[in-house]
Design a protein around this motif. Structure first.
Motif, mmCIF file in Angstrom:
data_model
loop_
_atom_site.group_PDB
_atom_site.id
_atom_site.type_symbol
_atom_site.label_atom_id
_atom_site.label_comp_id
_atom_site.label_asym_id
_atom_site.label_seq_id
_atom_site.Cartn_x
_atom_site.Cartn_y
_atom_site.Cartn_z
ATOM 1 N N MET A 1 -24.083 69.320 48.295
ATOM 2 C CA MET A 1 -23.445 69.996 47.179
ATOM 3 C C MET A 1 -23.416 69.077 45.961
ATOM 4 S SD MET A 1 -21.467 72.963 47.595
ATOM 5 C CE MET A 1 -22.482 74.112 48.471
ATOM 6 N N ALA A 2 -23.406 69.687 44.799
ATOM 7 C CA ALA A 2 -23.333 68.934 43.555
ATOM 8 C C ALA A 2 -21.907 68.456 43.320
ATOM 9 C CB ALA A 2 -23.783 69.819 42.401
ATOM 10 N N LYS A 3 -21.803 67.346 42.642
ATOM 11 C CA LYS A 3 -20.483 66.832 42.271
ATOM 12 C C LYS A 3 -20.252 67.127 40.799
ATOM 13 C CE LYS A 3 -19.502 63.308 45.573
ATOM 14 N NZ LYS A 3 -18.111 63.100 45.877
ATOM 15 N N VAL A 4 -19.006 67.401 40.458
ATOM 16 C CA VAL A 4 -18.634 67.636 39.066
ATOM 17 C C VAL A 4 -17.407 66.800 38.732
ATOM 18 C CG1 VAL A 4 -19.597 69.958 38.874
ATOM 19 C CG2 VAL A 4 -17.274 69.671 39.670
ATOM 20 N N ILE A 5 -17.286 66.468 37.472
ATOM 21 C CA ILE A 5 -16.107 65.764 36.972
ATOM 22 C C ILE A 5 -15.301 66.774 36.165
ATOM 23 C CG2 ILE A 5 -15.251 63.911 35.503
ATOM 24 C CD1 ILE A 5 -17.897 62.439 36.125
ATOM 25 N N ILE A 6 -14.060 66.985 36.582
ATOM 26 C CA ILE A 6 -13.164 67.930 35.904
ATOM 27 C C ILE A 6 -12.123 67.118 35.153
ATOM 28 C CG2 ILE A 6 -11.614 69.889 36.193
ATOM 29 C CD1 ILE A 6 -12.865 70.208 39.008
ATOM 30 N N THR A 7 -11.961 67.386 33.867
ATOM 31 C CA THR A 7 -10.988 66.692 33.033
ATOM 32 C C THR A 7 -10.050 67.716 32.421
ATOM 33 O OG1 THR A 7 -12.651 65.027 32.493
ATOM 34 C CG2 THR A 7 -10.694 65.118 31.083
ATOM 35 N N GLN A 8 -8.748 67.477 32.558
ATOM 36 C CA GLN A 8 -7.770 68.376 31.933
ATOM 37 C C GLN A 8 -7.719 68.058 30.450
ATOM 38 O OE1 GLN A 8 -3.913 68.502 33.762
ATOM 39 N NE2 GLN A 8 -3.052 69.751 32.140
ATOM 40 N N THR A 9 -7.906 69.083 29.619
ATOM 41 C CA THR A 9 -7.944 68.886 28.172
ATOM 42 C C THR A 9 -6.759 69.510 27.454
ATOM 43 O OG1 THR A 9 -9.322 70.846 27.937
ATOM 44 C CG2 THR A 9 -10.456 68.738 28.093
ATOM 45 N N ARG A 10 -6.048 70.416 28.116
ATOM 46 C CA ARG A 10 -4.906 71.079 27.483
ATOM 47 C C ARG A 10 -3.721 71.076 28.416
ATOM 48 N NH1 ARG A 10 -6.018 76.447 24.638
ATOM 49 N NH2 ARG A 10 -4.185 75.732 23.545
ATOM 50 N N SER A 11 -2.539 71.240 27.846
ATOM 51 C CA SER A 11 -1.284 71.201 28.589
ATOM 52 C C SER A 11 -1.057 72.488 29.375
ATOM 53 C CB SER A 11 -0.128 70.985 27.615
ATOM 54 O OG SER A 11 1.105 71.114 28.271
ATOM 55 N N THR A 12 -0.252 72.382 30.435
ATOM 56 C CA THR A 12 0.116 73.562 31.217
ATOM 57 C C THR A 12 1.474 74.118 30.790
ATOM 58 O OG1 THR A 12 1.088 72.168 32.923
ATOM 59 C CG2 THR A 12 -1.193 72.851 33.247
ATOM 60 N N ILE A 13 2.056 73.556 29.750
ATOM 61 C CA ILE A 13 3.324 74.077 29.240
ATOM 62 C C ILE A 13 3.108 75.511 28.747
ATOM 63 C CG2 ILE A 13 5.067 73.830 27.422
ATOM 64 C CD1 ILE A 13 4.603 70.802 27.580
ATOM 65 N N ASP A 14 4.032 76.397 29.077
ATOM 66 C CA ASP A 14 3.970 77.819 28.713
ATOM 67 C C ASP A 14 2.787 78.543 29.339
ATOM 68 O OD1 ASP A 14 6.295 77.722 27.243
ATOM 69 O OD2 ASP A 14 5.286 77.445 25.325
ATOM 70 N N ARG A 15 2.315 78.070 30.478
ATOM 71 C CA ARG A 15 1.255 78.747 31.228
ATOM 72 C C ARG A 15 1.878 79.399 32.460
ATOM 73 N NH1 ARG A 15 -2.753 79.182 27.622
ATOM 74 N NH2 ARG A 15 -3.035 77.186 26.614
ATOM 75 N N PRO A 16 1.233 80.435 32.995
ATOM 76 C CA PRO A 16 1.759 81.072 34.208
ATOM 77 C C PRO A 16 1.804 80.091 35.384
ATOM 78 C CG PRO A 16 0.101 82.447 33.180
ATOM 79 C CD PRO A 16 0.083 81.138 32.451
ATOM 80 N N GLU A 17 2.720 80.332 36.300
ATOM 81 C CA GLU A 17 2.909 79.443 37.451
ATOM 82 C C GLU A 17 1.626 79.304 38.272
ATOM 83 O OE1 GLU A 17 4.853 76.691 39.593
ATOM 84 O OE2 GLU A 17 5.652 77.694 37.815
ATOM 85 N N LYS A 18 0.846 80.368 38.404
ATOM 86 C CA LYS A 18 -0.402 80.297 39.166
ATOM 87 C C LYS A 18 -1.373 79.292 38.553
ATOM 88 C CE LYS A 18 -1.886 84.154 41.492
ATOM 89 N NZ LYS A 18 -2.497 85.487 41.575
ATOM 90 N N GLN A 19 -1.439 79.244 37.227
ATOM 91 C CA GLN A 19 -2.331 78.286 36.574
ATOM 92 C C GLN A 19 -1.833 76.865 36.762
ATOM 93 O OE1 GLN A 19 -3.025 79.436 32.510
ATOM 94 N NE2 GLN A 19 -3.846 81.427 33.097
ATOM 95 N N LYS A 20 -0.520 76.667 36.720
ATOM 96 C CA LYS A 20 0.043 75.334 36.954
ATOM 97 C C LYS A 20 -0.281 74.857 38.361
ATOM 98 C CE LYS A 20 3.918 75.880 33.761
ATOM 99 N NZ LYS A 20 5.367 75.843 33.589
ATOM 100 N N ARG A 21 -0.158 75.758 39.345
ATOM 101 C CA ARG A 21 -0.459 75.386 40.735
ATOM 102 C C ARG A 21 -1.947 75.121 40.931
ATOM 103 N NH1 ARG A 21 3.488 79.670 42.694
ATOM 104 N NH2 ARG A 21 1.616 80.926 42.815
ATOM 105 N N THR A 22 -2.788 75.849 40.222
ATOM 106 C CA THR A 22 -4.227 75.624 40.329
ATOM 107 C C THR A 22 -4.592 74.250 39.781
ATOM 108 O OG1 THR A 22 -4.656 77.991 40.137
ATOM 109 C CG2 THR A 22 -6.497 76.510 39.695
ATOM 110 N N ILE A 23 -4.007 73.874 38.648
ATOM 111 C CA ILE A 23 -4.242 72.540 38.077
ATOM 112 C C ILE A 23 -3.804 71.473 39.073
ATOM 113 C CG2 ILE A 23 -3.421 70.929 36.299
ATOM 114 C CD1 ILE A 23 -5.499 72.759 35.165
#
Length: 59
Positions: A1-23
């Motif tokens: 499988m290919a490897k990827v680098i994931i970088t968080q670029t934006r805040s999870t403030i005021d995001r739905p709980e599902k998105q926070k848990r995914t992060i």
């Protein structure tokens, strides 16, 4: 499988709980934090759900 680098670029403030848990499940949580993971269908789906909060590069 290919490897990827994931970088968080934006805040999870005021995001739905599902998105926070995914992060958290991706191993992120703070802006500019990066992780290198295998690109499985499960990871690809998680990236798709929070693509507005992260950037993805091939490793």
């Amino acid at each position: 499988m290919a490897k990827v680098i994931i970088t968080q670029t934006r805040s999870t403030i005021d995001r739905p709980e599902k998105q926070k848990r995914t992060i958290q499940a991706l191993g992120l949580g703070k802006i500019n934090r990066s992780v290198e993971v295998e690109l499985t269908p499960q990871i690809a789906g998680m990236i798709d759900k929070v693509n507005h909060l992260v950037s993805v590069k091939e490793a």
